[in-house]
Design a protein around this motif. Structure first.
Motif, PDB file in Angstrom:
ATOM      1  N   THR A 116      -3.209  35.902  21.674  1.00 44.76           N
ATOM      2  CA  THR A 116      -2.502  35.599  22.919  1.00 44.76           C
ATOM      3  C   THR A 116      -1.190  36.369  23.056  1.00 44.76           C
ATOM      4  O   THR A 116      -0.660  36.488  24.169  1.00 44.76           O
ATOM      5  CB  THR A 116      -2.197  34.097  23.040  1.00 44.76           C
ATOM      6  OG1 THR A 116      -1.217  33.721  22.062  1.00 44.76           O
ATOM      7  CG2 THR A 116      -3.463  33.268  22.849  1.00 44.76           C
ATOM      8  N   VAL A 117      -0.645  36.878  21.954  1.00 42.46           N
ATOM      9  CA  VAL A 117       0.659  37.560  22.001  1.00 42.46           C
ATOM     10  C   VAL A 117       0.561  39.029  21.608  1.00 42.46           C
ATOM     11  O   VAL A 117       1.574  39.732  21.542  1.00 42.46           O
ATOM     12  CB  VAL A 117       1.687  36.847  21.090  1.00 42.46           C
ATOM     13  CG1 VAL A 117       1.904  35.420  21.565  1.00 42.46           C
ATOM     14  CG2 VAL A 117       1.255  36.880  19.630  1.00 42.46           C
ATOM     15  N   LEU A 118      -0.648  39.498  21.361  1.00 47.03           N
ATOM     16  CA  LEU A 118      -0.848  40.838  20.802  1.00 47.03           C
ATOM     17  C   LEU A 118      -0.260  41.942  21.672  1.00 47.03           C
ATOM     18  O   LEU A 118       0.293  42.927  21.157  1.00 47.03           O
ATOM     19  CB  LEU A 118      -2.337  41.077  20.577  1.00 47.03           C
ATOM     20  CG  LEU A 118      -2.736  42.274  19.711  1.00 47.03           C
ATOM     21  CD1 LEU A 118      -2.132  42.138  18.317  1.00 47.03           C
ATOM     22  CD2 LEU A 118      -4.265  42.377  19.620  1.00 47.03           C
ATOM     23  N   ASN A 119      -0.339  41.808  22.979  1.00 44.38           N
ATOM     24  CA  ASN A 119       0.152  42.870  23.857  1.00 44.38           C
ATOM     25  C   ASN A 119       1.665  43.042  23.770  1.00 44.38           C
ATOM     26  O   ASN A 119       2.175  44.170  23.791  1.00 44.38           O
ATOM     27  CB  ASN A 119      -0.249  42.585  25.299  1.00 44.38           C
ATOM     28  CG  ASN A 119      -1.738  42.777  25.525  1.00 44.38           C
ATOM     29  OD1 ASN A 119      -2.396  43.489  24.774  1.00 44.38           O
ATOM     30  ND2 ASN A 119      -2.283  42.128  26.550  1.00 44.38           N
ATOM     31  N   GLU A 120       2.399  41.930  23.680  1.00 41.31           N
ATOM     32  CA  GLU A 120       3.860  41.997  23.664  1.00 41.31           C
ATOM     33  C   GLU A 120       4.450  42.031  22.249  1.00 41.31           C
ATOM     34  O   GLU A 120       5.552  42.541  22.049  1.00 41.31           O
ATOM     35  CB  GLU A 120       4.443  40.797  24.418  1.00 41.31           C
ATOM     36  CG  GLU A 120       4.189  40.836  25.912  1.00 41.31           C
ATOM     37  CD  GLU A 120       4.857  39.673  26.620  1.00 41.31           C
ATOM     38  OE1 GLU A 120       6.080  39.732  26.849  1.00 41.31           O
ATOM     39  OE2 GLU A 120       4.148  38.700  26.936  1.00 41.31           O
ATOM     40  N   TYR A 121       3.709  41.480  21.295  1.00 37.77           N
ATOM     41  CA  TYR A 121       4.207  41.401  19.911  1.00 37.77           C
ATOM     42  C   TYR A 121       3.107  41.900  18.969  1.00 37.77           C
ATOM     43  O   TYR A 121       2.485  41.120  18.241  1.00 37.77           O
ATOM     44  CB  TYR A 121       4.601  39.963  19.568  1.00 37.77           C
ATOM     45  CG  TYR A 121       5.553  39.343  20.568  1.00 37.77           C
ATOM     46  CD1 TYR A 121       6.936  39.506  20.437  1.00 37.77           C
ATOM     47  CD2 TYR A 121       5.084  38.610  21.662  1.00 37.77           C
ATOM     48  CE1 TYR A 121       7.817  38.959  21.363  1.00 37.77           C
ATOM     49  CE2 TYR A 121       5.952  38.058  22.585  1.00 37.77           C
ATOM     50  CZ  TYR A 121       7.311  38.242  22.436  1.00 37.77           C
ATOM     51  OH  TYR A 121       8.178  37.704  23.350  1.00 37.77           O
ATOM     52  N   PRO A 122       2.866  43.214  18.972  1.00 38.31           N
ATOM     53  CA  PRO A 122       1.702  43.763  18.254  1.00 38.31           C
ATOM     54  C   PRO A 122       1.889  43.934  16.742  1.00 38.31           C
ATOM     55  O   PRO A 122       0.900  44.054  16.017  1.00 38.31           O
ATOM     56  CB  PRO A 122       1.507  45.126  18.918  1.00 38.31           C
ATOM     57  CG  PRO A 122       2.892  45.523  19.346  1.00 38.31           C
ATOM     58  CD  PRO A 122       3.575  44.251  19.753  1.00 38.31           C
ATOM     59  N   ASP A 123       3.126  43.965  16.271  1.00 40.61           N
ATOM     60  CA  ASP A 123       3.366  44.265  14.857  1.00 40.61           C
ATOM     61  C   ASP A 123       3.338  42.979  14.039  1.00 40.61           C
ATOM     62  O   ASP A 123       4.210  42.119  14.181  1.00 40.61           O
ATOM     63  CB  ASP A 123       4.714  44.970  14.687  1.00 40.61           C
ATOM     64  CG  ASP A 123       4.729  46.326  15.369  1.00 40.61           C
ATOM     65  OD1 ASP A 123       3.644  46.887  15.598  1.00 40.61           O
ATOM     66  OD2 ASP A 123       5.835  46.816  15.687  1.00 40.61           O
ATOM     67  N   TYR A 124       2.347  42.881  13.168  1.00 39.39           N
ATOM     68  CA  TYR A 124       2.131  41.643  12.404  1.00 39.39           C
ATOM     69  C   TYR A 124       2.425  41.847  10.926  1.00 39.39           C
ATOM     70  O   TYR A 124       2.002  42.834  10.318  1.00 39.39           O
ATOM     71  CB  TYR A 124       0.690  41.164  12.568  1.00 39.39           C
ATOM     72  CG  TYR A 124       0.334  40.013  11.644  1.00 39.39           C
ATOM     73  CD1 TYR A 124       0.770  38.719  11.915  1.00 39.39           C
ATOM     74  CD2 TYR A 124      -0.431  40.238  10.502  1.00 39.39           C
ATOM     75  CE1 TYR A 124       0.455  37.669  11.074  1.00 39.39           C
ATOM     76  CE2 TYR A 124      -0.754  39.185   9.647  1.00 39.39           C
ATOM     77  CZ  TYR A 124      -0.305  37.900   9.944  1.00 39.39           C
ATOM     78  OH  TYR A 124      -0.607  36.869   9.100  1.00 39.39           O
ATOM     79  N   THR A 125       3.169  40.910  10.356  1.00 33.88           N
ATOM     80  CA  THR A 125       3.381  40.857   8.911  1.00 33.88           C
ATOM     81  C   THR A 125       3.365  39.391   8.499  1.00 33.88           C
ATOM     82  O   THR A 125       3.527  38.489   9.325  1.00 33.88           O
ATOM     83  CB  THR A 125       4.728  41.471   8.482  1.00 33.88           C
ATOM     84  OG1 THR A 125       5.793  40.816   9.196  1.00 33.88           O
ATOM     85  CG2 THR A 125       4.770  42.962   8.762  1.00 33.88           C
ATOM     86  N   THR A 126       3.191  39.143   7.234  1.00 31.71           N
ATOM     87  CA  THR A 126       3.257  37.780   6.732  1.00 31.71           C
ATOM     88  C   THR A 126       3.937  37.783   5.372  1.00 31.71           C
ATOM     89  O   THR A 126       3.799  38.736   4.596  1.00 31.71           O
ATOM     90  CB  THR A 126       1.848  37.148   6.614  1.00 31.71           C
ATOM     91  OG1 THR A 126       1.974  35.787   6.199  1.00 31.71           O
ATOM     92  CG2 THR A 126       0.988  37.908   5.622  1.00 31.71           C
TER      93      THR A 126
END
Length: 266
Positions: A57-67
């Protein structure tokens, strides 16, 4: 903005809950670092198991993922903290099994911040069944740098400390007068208003980017531990925002407010 904080100054997880604020549109002369809003709720294990639902749901605006993995209570497994950042790195979301937070290092207005948060929360609610909050907080860290303040021609500055006497309310700057080493000055105050707690950490800091320069930190962490329906988060945040504005206002002089474009609406 890179800031070196004296080791004597309590920080309350500065890197996690850093902050920055004003209600009106910001000018280019603001002295703020970032803002974070955090909403906590009873732990929900399905969030970690199905984090991809929210990511979509947020991939377009917040594409950079880390954990990252954070240590929890000794009798429980480590906690995964999922981070979703905008491409420019100026906005980011953190999600665990028990909280969601929105942060930015490019705060411009409360309206813009809440518009983003409302969209994120709508997506979050569509993925997970959250009913109530256990803590709602917003934190503002103001890193005041005299060299880029406007209107300093109004000041008489025979020494470095006189700058702060003219910019910070005397109730918060007066302890510096008796300090043998004012560079190490730092203090924390905490007070309540109804079910809201305001925790303010303030003191001298040292900027480490560019020429060395002394600054002043005003770190206002405003939160409530009262349980609310999750639907009330916006109303509660508005109250917390008002209290943080009041806290900043009483800690600074009229000259300081003019220099950063703060409108005192108390």
């Amino acid at each position: 903005m890179t800031v070196m904080i004296n080791a004597t100054l309590p920080l309350y997880r500065l890197l996690i809950l850093s902050a920055r604020f004003y209600d009106s549109e910001m000018n280019d002369n603001n002295q703020l670092d970032s803002v974070t809003c955090q909403i906590k709720f009873p732990a929900l294990l399905e969030i970690h198991q199905n984090i991809h639902l929210f990511q979509n749901t947020v991939l377009n605006e917040y594409p950079d993922y880390t954990t990252i993995t954070e240590g929890g209570p000794s009798n429980l497994p480590p906690i995964a903290n999922h981070r979703f950042a905008s491409s420019d790195g100026l906005w980011w979301i953190n999600v665990t099994n028990s909280f969601i937070a929105l942060s930015t290092s490019d705060y411009r207005s409360w309206m813009e911040f809440m518009k983003r948060l409302d969209k994120i929360m709508e997506n979050f609610f569509s993925c997970y069944n959250i009913h109530k909050t256990t803590r709602i907080g917003i934190r503002y860290i103001n890193a005041i740098r005299p060299s880029i303040l406007k209107n300093l021609e109004k000041m008489e500055v025979p020494d470095d400390m006189d700058i702060w006497r003219q910019l910070i309310d005397e109730r918060y700057i007066s302890p510096l007068t008796g300090e043998d080493d004012p560079k190490g000055f730092g203090a924390t105050i905490e007070y309540g208003k109804g079910d809201i707690t305001v925790r303010s950490t303030y003191g001298l800091i040292q900027f480490s980017d560019g020429p060395s320069e002394q600054g002043f930190l005003i770190d206002n962490d405003v939160f409530t531990m009262t349980e609310y329906s999750i639907k009330d988060y916006g109303r509660v945040l508005s109250e917390l925002h008002s209290e943080s504005r009041a806290a900043f206002s009483k800690m600074t002089s009229k000259l300081m407010k003019e220099a950063v474009g703060f409108v005192d609406d108390r």
